[in-house]
Enzyme design. Structure first.
Site, PDB file in Angstrom:
ATOM      1  N   PRO A  10       0.832  -1.207   0.000  1.00  0.00           N
ATOM      2  CA  PRO A  10       0.000   0.000   0.000  1.00  0.00           C
ATOM      3  C   PRO A  10       0.865   1.254   0.000  1.00  0.00           C
ATOM      4  CG  PRO A  10      -0.804  -1.572   1.619  1.00  0.00           C
ATOM      5  CD  PRO A  10       0.530  -2.089   1.123  1.00  0.00           C
ATOM      6  N   GLU A  11       0.605   2.130  -0.943  1.00  0.00           N
ATOM      7  CA  GLU A  11       1.332   3.386  -0.993  1.00  0.00           C
ATOM      8  C   GLU A  11       0.481   4.448  -0.308  1.00  0.00           C
ATOM      9  OE1 GLU A  11       4.012   4.535  -3.506  1.00  0.00           O
ATOM     10  OE2 GLU A  11       4.552   2.564  -4.270  1.00  0.00           O
ATOM     11  N   ARG A 121      -0.372 -11.711   5.220  1.00  0.00           N
ATOM     12  CA  ARG A 121       0.944 -11.970   5.825  1.00  0.00           C
ATOM     13  C   ARG A 121       1.028 -11.541   7.296  1.00  0.00           C
ATOM     14  NH1 ARG A 121       5.768 -10.639   1.810  1.00  0.00           N
ATOM     15  NH2 ARG A 121       6.871 -11.596   3.555  1.00  0.00           N
ATOM     16  N   ARG A 165      23.393  14.501   1.551  1.00  0.00           N
ATOM     17  CA  ARG A 165      23.263  13.034   1.601  1.00  0.00           C
ATOM     18  C   ARG A 165      23.957  12.408   0.396  1.00  0.00           C
ATOM     19  NH1 ARG A 165      19.624  11.240   5.471  1.00  0.00           N
ATOM     20  NH2 ARG A 165      18.581  12.997   6.489  1.00  0.00           N
TER      21      ARG A 165
END
Ligand code: ZN
Length: 285
Positions: A10-11, A121, A165
């Site tokens: 799920p986004e 799951r 980064r």
């Protein structure tokens, strides 16, 4: 390990679709009965403790933080759910379909409608954020980053998140503590929109590239929310719909197809341990 195909992740926009659907249907309703069929759903708490905080309470609203769904209750507690890998939350006008599979919890509301939390799951969870938590904002700040569809997400904010980064830009985009709810699909799609190679060191992007990436993230996510979900295999929203976004993916899962911008062939690689799709002409390393 990353699921290649078939595993619904799920986004953020899929959780947002569920939120909007549930806001219309369950906000204002009272929870009359809760049945937890799988103790793991409330782990590490025992089901009776969570059930006691839910039964009899009215749901004030349905909210979202990143990929977390929040049901603030009239007691001041907040019931929080996370769908994780394969969880889904389904609303039914009456009793749930008895054939619904992998149901871990059932919530009956005072108008007779029900919510089922199904999860093959079993990584999904539901828990109470208590009314007397001393620092709810801190609780969320430690878990979810900036919301990419909120007005506070500006090119300057994005530049600040990636500044210095050295890791690949895609890994930074997938870090949920920095950008809330941007998953593998839309990281690929946004980087394609911005014509940026996913392995570019994040801190090496110039201001123009950051602006394009910001625009790409906003535009692709907004489109995804409007179309109701990505329909990657078994993803289902709370009404059982599957969304139409898959038709609009331009590189993700399109290995071997023509790039819609230049016609070159989309390739698949791995970045940040995730299957990653890109156009080698539009997105030069
Ligand atoms: Zn291309």
């Amino acid at each position: 390990a990353e699921p290649t195909t078939g595993m619904p992740l799920p986004e953020m926009h899929e959780v947002e679709t569920v939120r909007r659907q549930l806001q219309e249907r369950v906000a204002g309703r009272r929870i009359t009965w809760v049945e937890v069929r799988d103790d793991k759903f409330t782990s590490p708490d025992a089901p009776p403790a969570v059930v006691a905080d839910l039964e009899g309470r009215r749901i004030r609203a349905v909210e979202r933080r990143g990929k977390y769904l929040l049901l603030p209750l009239d007691s001041g507690d907040v019931f929080v759910m996370h769908l994780r890998m394969t969880g889904s939350l389904r609303w039914w006008p009456g009793a749930p379909d008895p054939d619904e599979r992998f149901v871990r919890a059932v919530f009956t509301l005072d108008d007779g409608s029900t919510l089922t939390f199904a999860d093959m799951r079993r990584f999904g969870r539901g828990w109470i954020l208590p009314a007397d938590d001393p620092d709810p904002e801190g609780y969320w700040a430690a878990r979810v980053g900036v919301e990419p569809l909120e007005p506070g997400f500006t090119p300057e904010v994005l530049a600040g998140l990636i500044d210095g980064r050295r890791g690949p830009i895609k890994a930074v985009l997938l870090n949920q503590a920095l950008v809330a709810g941007l998953g593998n699909i839309y990281a690929d799609e946004a980087l394609f929109s911005a014509r940026i190679h996913p392995e570019r060191p994040a801190g090496s992007l110039d201001a123009g590239e950051v602006a394009r990436l910001h625009e790409g993230i906003r535009e692709r996510l907004a489109l995804a929310v409007d179309s109701g979900g990505s329909s990657i295999d078994t993803y289902r929203d709370s009404l059982g719909g599957s969304g139409s976004m898959q038709d609009r993916l331009r590189v993700h899962l399109r290995e071997g197809h023509a790039c819609p911008r230049c016609g070159d062939t989309v390739v698949k690689t791995r970045v940040a341990q995730r299957g990653t799709y890109l156009c080698p002409t539009c997105q030069v390393a």
